[in-house]
Design a protein around this motif. Structure first.
Motif, PDB file in Angstrom:
ATOM      1  N   ARG A 137      14.785 -10.435  -0.391  1.00  0.00           N
ATOM      2  CA  ARG A 137      13.541 -10.195  -1.127  1.00  0.00           C
ATOM      3  C   ARG A 137      12.365  -9.885  -0.205  1.00  0.00           C
ATOM      4  O   ARG A 137      11.250  -9.716  -0.683  1.00  0.00           O
ATOM      5  N   SER A 138      12.598  -9.867   1.103  1.00  0.00           N
ATOM      6  CA  SER A 138      11.495  -9.714   2.053  1.00  0.00           C
ATOM      7  C   SER A 138      11.503  -8.341   2.692  1.00  0.00           C
ATOM      8  O   SER A 138      12.561  -7.791   3.027  1.00  0.00           O
ATOM      9  N   LEU A 139      10.297  -7.794   2.879  1.00  0.00           N
ATOM     10  CA  LEU A 139      10.058  -6.604   3.681  1.00  0.00           C
ATOM     11  C   LEU A 139       9.146  -7.038   4.815  1.00  0.00           C
ATOM     12  O   LEU A 139       8.005  -7.447   4.587  1.00  0.00           O
ATOM     13  N   VAL A 140       9.683  -7.027   6.047  1.00  0.00           N
ATOM     14  CA  VAL A 140       8.957  -7.534   7.203  1.00  0.00           C
ATOM     15  C   VAL A 140       8.499  -6.357   8.043  1.00  0.00           C
ATOM     16  O   VAL A 140       9.294  -5.472   8.397  1.00  0.00           O
ATOM     17  N   ILE A 141       7.197  -6.333   8.362  1.00  0.00           N
ATOM     18  CA  ILE A 141       6.626  -5.373   9.305  1.00  0.00           C
ATOM     19  C   ILE A 141       6.329  -6.152  10.579  1.00  0.00           C
ATOM     20  O   ILE A 141       5.486  -7.054  10.584  1.00  0.00           O
ATOM     21  N   PHE A 142       7.033  -5.852  11.675  1.00  0.00           N
ATOM     22  CA  PHE A 142       6.937  -6.658  12.871  1.00  0.00           C
ATOM     23  C   PHE A 142       5.620  -6.455  13.604  1.00  0.00           C
ATOM     24  O   PHE A 142       4.996  -7.420  14.031  1.00  0.00           O
ATOM     25  N   LYS A 143       5.171  -5.197  13.760  1.00  0.00           N
ATOM     26  CA  LYS A 143       3.896  -4.909  14.416  1.00  0.00           C
ATOM     27  C   LYS A 143       3.128  -3.939  13.543  1.00  0.00           C
ATOM     28  O   LYS A 143       3.417  -2.735  13.517  1.00  0.00           O
ATOM     29  N   ALA A 144       2.171  -4.464  12.812  1.00  0.00           N
ATOM     30  CA  ALA A 144       1.431  -3.644  11.858  1.00  0.00           C
ATOM     31  C   ALA A 144       0.459  -2.724  12.594  1.00  0.00           C
ATOM     32  O   ALA A 144      -0.284  -3.167  13.474  1.00  0.00           O
ATOM     33  N   THR A 145       0.501  -1.465  12.218  1.00  0.00           N
ATOM     34  CA  THR A 145      -0.440  -0.475  12.759  1.00  0.00           C
ATOM     35  C   THR A 145      -1.017   0.309  11.589  1.00  0.00           C
ATOM     36  O   THR A 145      -0.702   0.055  10.419  1.00  0.00           O
ATOM     37  N   ALA A 146      -1.834   1.291  11.915  1.00  0.00           N
ATOM     38  CA  ALA A 146      -2.471   2.087  10.865  1.00  0.00           C
ATOM     39  C   ALA A 146      -1.443   2.857  10.041  1.00  0.00           C
ATOM     40  O   ALA A 146      -1.637   3.097   8.847  1.00  0.00           O
ATOM     41  N   LYS A 147      -0.283   3.176  10.634  1.00  0.00           N
ATOM     42  CA  LYS A 147       0.722   3.933   9.900  1.00  0.00           C
ATOM     43  C   LYS A 147       1.414   3.064   8.834  1.00  0.00           C
ATOM     44  O   LYS A 147       2.060   3.611   7.930  1.00  0.00           O
ATOM     45  N   HIS A 148       1.330   1.754   8.965  1.00  0.00           N
ATOM     46  CA  HIS A 148       1.916   0.866   7.960  1.00  0.00           C
ATOM     47  C   HIS A 148       0.954   0.545   6.835  1.00  0.00           C
ATOM     48  O   HIS A 148       1.321  -0.137   5.884  1.00  0.00           O
ATOM     49  N   GLN A 149      -0.267   0.984   6.933  1.00  0.00           N
ATOM     50  CA  GLN A 149      -1.273   0.691   5.911  1.00  0.00           C
ATOM     51  C   GLN A 149      -1.020   1.553   4.681  1.00  0.00           C
ATOM     52  O   GLN A 149      -0.756   2.744   4.784  1.00  0.00           O
ATOM     53  N   GLY A 150      -1.042   0.902   3.510  1.00  0.00           N
ATOM     54  CA  GLY A 150      -0.819   1.662   2.287  1.00  0.00           C
ATOM     55  C   GLY A 150      -0.241   0.804   1.191  1.00  0.00           C
ATOM     56  O   GLY A 150      -0.304  -0.417   1.204  1.00  0.00           O
ATOM     57  N   ILE A 151       0.396   1.517   0.215  1.00  0.00           N
ATOM     58  CA  ILE A 151       0.920   0.882  -0.988  1.00  0.00           C
ATOM     59  C   ILE A 151       2.428   0.719  -0.851  1.00  0.00           C
ATOM     60  O   ILE A 151       3.139   1.631  -0.415  1.00  0.00           O
ATOM     61  N   TYR A 152       2.935  -0.475  -1.258  1.00  0.00           N
ATOM     62  CA  TYR A 152       4.359  -0.768  -1.284  1.00  0.00           C
ATOM     63  C   TYR A 152       4.691  -1.337  -2.655  1.00  0.00           C
ATOM     64  O   TYR A 152       3.861  -2.001  -3.291  1.00  0.00           O
ATOM     65  N   SER A 153       5.928  -1.064  -3.080  1.00  0.00           N
ATOM     66  CA  SER A 153       6.363  -1.602  -4.371  1.00  0.00           C
ATOM     67  C   SER A 153       7.808  -2.071  -4.251  1.00  0.00           C
ATOM     68  O   SER A 153       8.560  -1.626  -3.386  1.00  0.00           O
ATOM     69  N   CYS A 154       8.166  -3.018  -5.133  1.00  0.00           N
ATOM     70  CA  CYS A 154       9.544  -3.490  -5.200  1.00  0.00           C
ATOM     71  C   CYS A 154       9.969  -3.505  -6.660  1.00  0.00           C
ATOM     72  O   CYS A 154       9.159  -3.761  -7.557  1.00  0.00           O
ATOM     73  N   SER A 155      11.243  -3.199  -6.891  1.00  0.00           N
ATOM     74  CA  SER A 155      11.788  -3.174  -8.257  1.00  0.00           C
ATOM     75  C   SER A 155      13.246  -3.594  -8.190  1.00  0.00           C
ATOM     76  O   SER A 155      13.896  -3.529  -7.151  1.00  0.00           O
ATOM     77  N   ARG A 156      13.764  -4.026  -9.328  1.00  0.00           N
ATOM     78  CA  ARG A 156      15.144  -4.462  -9.426  1.00  0.00           C
ATOM     79  C   ARG A 156      15.958  -3.359 -10.106  1.00  0.00           C
ATOM     80  O   ARG A 156      15.887  -3.169 -11.312  1.00  0.00           O
ATOM     81  N   GLY A 157      16.759  -2.618  -9.331  1.00  0.00           N
ATOM     82  CA  GLY A 157      17.576  -1.535  -9.867  1.00  0.00           C
ATOM     83  C   GLY A 157      16.713  -0.491 -10.558  1.00  0.00           C
ATOM     84  O   GLY A 157      15.700  -0.025 -10.029  1.00  0.00           O
ATOM     85  N   ASN A 158      17.155  -0.077 -11.788  1.00  0.00           N
ATOM     86  CA  ASN A 158      16.399   0.896 -12.559  1.00  0.00           C
ATOM     87  C   ASN A 158      15.431   0.248 -13.524  1.00  0.00           C
ATOM     88  O   ASN A 158      14.988   0.864 -14.499  1.00  0.00           O
ATOM     89  N   SER A 159      15.116  -1.041 -13.284  1.00  0.00           N
ATOM     90  CA  SER A 159      14.223  -1.758 -14.184  1.00  0.00           C
ATOM     91  C   SER A 159      12.839  -1.123 -14.152  1.00  0.00           C
ATOM     92  O   SER A 159      12.395  -0.586 -13.135  1.00  0.00           O
ATOM     93  N   SER A 160      12.167  -1.187 -15.292  1.00  0.00           N
ATOM     94  CA  SER A 160      10.819  -0.628 -15.380  1.00  0.00           C
ATOM     95  C   SER A 160       9.781  -1.543 -14.762  1.00  0.00           C
ATOM     96  O   SER A 160       8.637  -1.145 -14.581  1.00  0.00           O
ATOM     97  N   SER A 161      10.156  -2.788 -14.472  1.00  0.00           N
ATOM     98  CA  SER A 161       9.216  -3.735 -13.886  1.00  0.00           C
ATOM     99  C   SER A 161       9.133  -3.499 -12.388  1.00  0.00           C
ATOM    100  O   SER A 161      10.148  -3.350 -11.709  1.00  0.00           O
ATOM    101  N   GLN A 162       7.905  -3.477 -11.904  1.00  0.00           N
ATOM    102  CA  GLN A 162       7.642  -3.303 -10.484  1.00  0.00           C
ATOM    103  C   GLN A 162       6.504  -4.214 -10.057  1.00  0.00           C
ATOM    104  O   GLN A 162       5.638  -4.560 -10.865  1.00  0.00           O
ATOM    105  N   LEU A 163       6.556  -4.596  -8.773  1.00  0.00           N
ATOM    106  CA  LEU A 163       5.450  -5.323  -8.171  1.00  0.00           C
ATOM    107  C   LEU A 163       4.868  -4.463  -7.068  1.00  0.00           C
ATOM    108  O   LEU A 163       5.607  -3.838  -6.294  1.00  0.00           O
ATOM    109  N   TRP A 164       3.516  -4.468  -6.969  1.00  0.00           N
ATOM    110  CA  TRP A 164       2.824  -3.583  -6.032  1.00  0.00           C
ATOM    111  C   TRP A 164       2.042  -4.409  -5.021  1.00  0.00           C
ATOM    112  O   TRP A 164       1.503  -5.467  -5.337  1.00  0.00           O
ATOM    113  N   PHE A 165       2.037  -3.911  -3.801  1.00  0.00           N
ATOM    114  CA  PHE A 165       1.330  -4.561  -2.709  1.00  0.00           C
ATOM    115  C   PHE A 165       0.479  -3.524  -1.996  1.00  0.00           C
ATOM    116  O   PHE A 165       0.891  -2.366  -1.825  1.00  0.00           O
ATOM    117  N   ARG A 166      -0.727  -3.949  -1.570  1.00  0.00           N
ATOM    118  CA  ARG A 166      -1.592  -3.059  -0.790  1.00  0.00           C
ATOM    119  C   ARG A 166      -1.837  -3.733   0.554  1.00  0.00           C
ATOM    120  O   ARG A 166      -2.447  -4.799   0.629  1.00  0.00           O
TER     121      ARG A 166
END
Length: 575
Positions: free
Chosen positions: A120-149
């Motif tokens: 369930r984890s997405l680890v960014i070891f050394k965050a830089t400007a290229k890692h800045q942005g929007i991320y989302s996670c979903s379970r298979g083809n489910s319509s439910s998603q969680l968003w991270f900025r």
């Protein structure tokens, strides 16, 4: 200016992603409407469609702030719908371009981009400007998603501050927040704490007000030989130590206690309690009625209190002037009424105690007295047989060496009448003592050298013997009254034991008829009566009495007395 452009770029990507997803969803919805019969018209308000989209797109993504060159973890707690619970969790990045991090990126590519997708984890070891942005996670083809900025800053922002409260004079450990990344295989961590640039121990044995402040907690992770850091800000708030809340309580007696009492006796039962307010009160009840504090009643109570620091010790004494049978039928309750409403009570009862019976005590005392008297009578009556039995059979006698050569010195004294022992009786006496009972005797005519001064020889025999045995004999033999007086003086001076043998005729004489020297000796020692033929047998009472007064035989070797004069020395050397 560059930061604003980058931020506008990933926000635009986030909006495009949402718009594309909405378009796809509307297409699915229109296809579903085509299956409805043409003769029926279904009107779906637009606001229902928009409201259904609120579960898919949150009002705003979760903001995560991270310092540049530090590690950050995105954790997806999404379980998905019932039919999607076993489906794979998919991570997608919407930074520069939309990319599926789960399927479209190999492990080598993830490592190159300093990324790791694990569970369930997405680890960014050394965050830089290229890692800045929007991320989302979903379970298979489910319509439910969680968003991270994800926002990468050169300085950590206040949103990451973690408050923690500790109390003064108590131990405290600064908690550096744990992350699920610790459960990832091959990742180990440790943490250090800093305050105003100074490294501090994360554990306080006893915190004080000066320990209040903002602490930087850095948790380091070791992964495949590389160390990655996560920094947290912990705001330590020091509060005064909380005092435990105290409640009034009854200490004694305990509930359902039963007190044994005598009918007609005066009884006082103390009910003791600890209180913390002057408004608290304690009183006694008999069944359901209140008892009085008036001492004129047969049953009443009084109370005393003692103020000690912050508590009040109160005692309510329940007094029975004379316990009656009616009192035994009642239950008595001590109740503590408090201003806090936490009242407590204990209920006790009385039980009649049986009167002590003095009959067993009297029987015991009488029995002890009778046994004591009987023991004394038996001992007095059978004192001699008991003593001889203990001496001969059990061996109860003194065995301490007194450096004496003889057990007894047998000396004859003149008898003014014909009441003395004849030669045969005296030989019988000597023979029985030595051969039958084992006594070592000092005999004047046998153990004293010829020519020795009589008085000195007699005194030496007394010195070498434990007991002096005086035997009456005919007037022709034995020492005179002057020697007897010297013997008496020597016995008194040396505290020697004396046994005085009398005959039946001598025993019948009046005490004043004996010479003065013999009278003194008879009074100084124990007297045993010789009864002629009746005393010949070793089992006769005479021998029992004589052995009783004589000490137990020590079996000491016989030693001849040394000569006292120069003539005696010559005679002794010629032997």
């Amino acid at each position: 200016m560059i930061t604003k452009r980058v931020q506008s770029r990933y926000e635009c990507g986030y909006c495009l992603a949402r718009a594309g997803f909405i378009t796809k969803l509307l297409g699915v919805y229109c296809a579903a409407l085509q299956g409805i019969m043409m003769e029926k018209v279904v009107v779906i308000p637009m606001f229902l469609l928009l409201s259904s989209l609120t579960g898919v797109f949150p009002g705003s993504p979760t903001d995560i702030y991270v310092k540049a060159e530090e590690m950050v973890e995105l954790y997806c707690p999404l379980n998905g719908e019932d039919n999607q619970r076993d489906a794979e969790l998919i991570w997608t990045t919407h930074t520069s371009q939309e990319m599926d991090l789960t399927h479209n990126m190999s492990s080598a590519e993830q490592k190159r981009r300093d990324l790791l997708v694990h569970g369930r984890s997405l680890v960014i070891f050394k965050a830089t400007a290229k890692h800045q942005g929007i991320y989302s996670c979903s379970r298979g083809n489910s319509s439910s998603q969680l968003w991270f900025r994800v926002t990468v800053n050169t300085k950590q922002r206040n949103e990451s501050t973690h408050p923690q409260t500790c109390h003064t004079r108590e131990s405290c450990t600064l908690i550096c927040p744990n992350t699920p990344a610790e459960n990832i295989l091959n990742i180990t961590s440790n943490s250090i704490c800093q305050k105003e640039g100074e490294t501090k121990d994360c554990y306080f044995t006893s915190v004080e007000e000066k320990d209040h402040g903002v602490y930087t907690c850095t948790r380091s992770y070791l992964y495949y030989g590389q160390i990655y850091n996560m920094t947290f800000t912990v705001l330590l708030d020091i509060q005064p130590k909380e005092k435990p809340e105290k409640y009034p309580v009854i200490i004694s007696p305990h509930n359902s206690d039963v007190f044994p009492v005598y009918l007609g006796s005066t009884v006082v039962i103390d009910c003791k309690a600890v209180m913390y307010s002057d408004d608290d009160m304690m009183f006694w009840l008999s069944s359901d009625s209140f008892l009085e504090t008036n001492s004129s009643f047969p049953v009443y109570y009084n109370y005393t209190n003692e103020i000690n620091a912050d508590k009040i010790q109160m005692t309510a004494a329940l007094v029975f002037k004379e316990v009656s049978e009616e009192d035994l039928l009642q239950n008595y309750t001590c109740k503590l009424q408090t201003v806090t409403g936490r009242s407590s009570f204990v209920t006790i009862a009385l039980a009649q105690k049986p009167r002590l019976s003095y009959v067993p005590l009297a029987v015991g005392i009488v029995s002890i007295v009778l046994v004591t008297v009987l023991t004394i009578i038996i001992y007095v009556r059978f004192q001699i047989p008991i003593t001889l039995f203990l001496r001969d059979t059990v061996g109860c006698h003194s065995s301490t060496s007194d450096e004496k050569s003889y057990d007894a010195f047998l000396m004859c004294y003149k008898s003014d009448t014909d009441t003395g022992l004849n030669e045969y009786d005296r030989k019988c006496l000597e023979s029985v003592l030595e051969e039958r009972f084992g006594y070592s005797l000092c005999l004047y005519d046998r153990d004293v050298l010829p020519g020795e001064a009589v008085s000195e020889a007699v005194l030496d025999c007394i010195q070498q013997s434990r007991t002096v045995l005086l035997v009456p004999t005919s007037p022709e033999t034995g020492p005179g009254s002057g020697l007897l007086s010297a013997i008496h003086a020597a016995l008194v001076e040396r505290q020697a034991r004396l046994v005085f043998i009398k005959t039946e005729k001598t025993e019948g004489l009046r005490s004043g008829s004996l010479p003065h020297a013999l009278q003194l000796l008879s009074e100084a020692g124990a007297c045993v009566t010789w009864k002629g033929m009746r005393s010949m047998q070793p089992s006769s009472p005479f021998w029992k009495h004589l052995r009783y007064h004589l000490p137990a035989p020590q079996h000491a070797p016989k030693i001849r007395l040394l000569p006292q004069t120069s003539q005696d020395v010559t005679v002794w050397s010629n032997v």
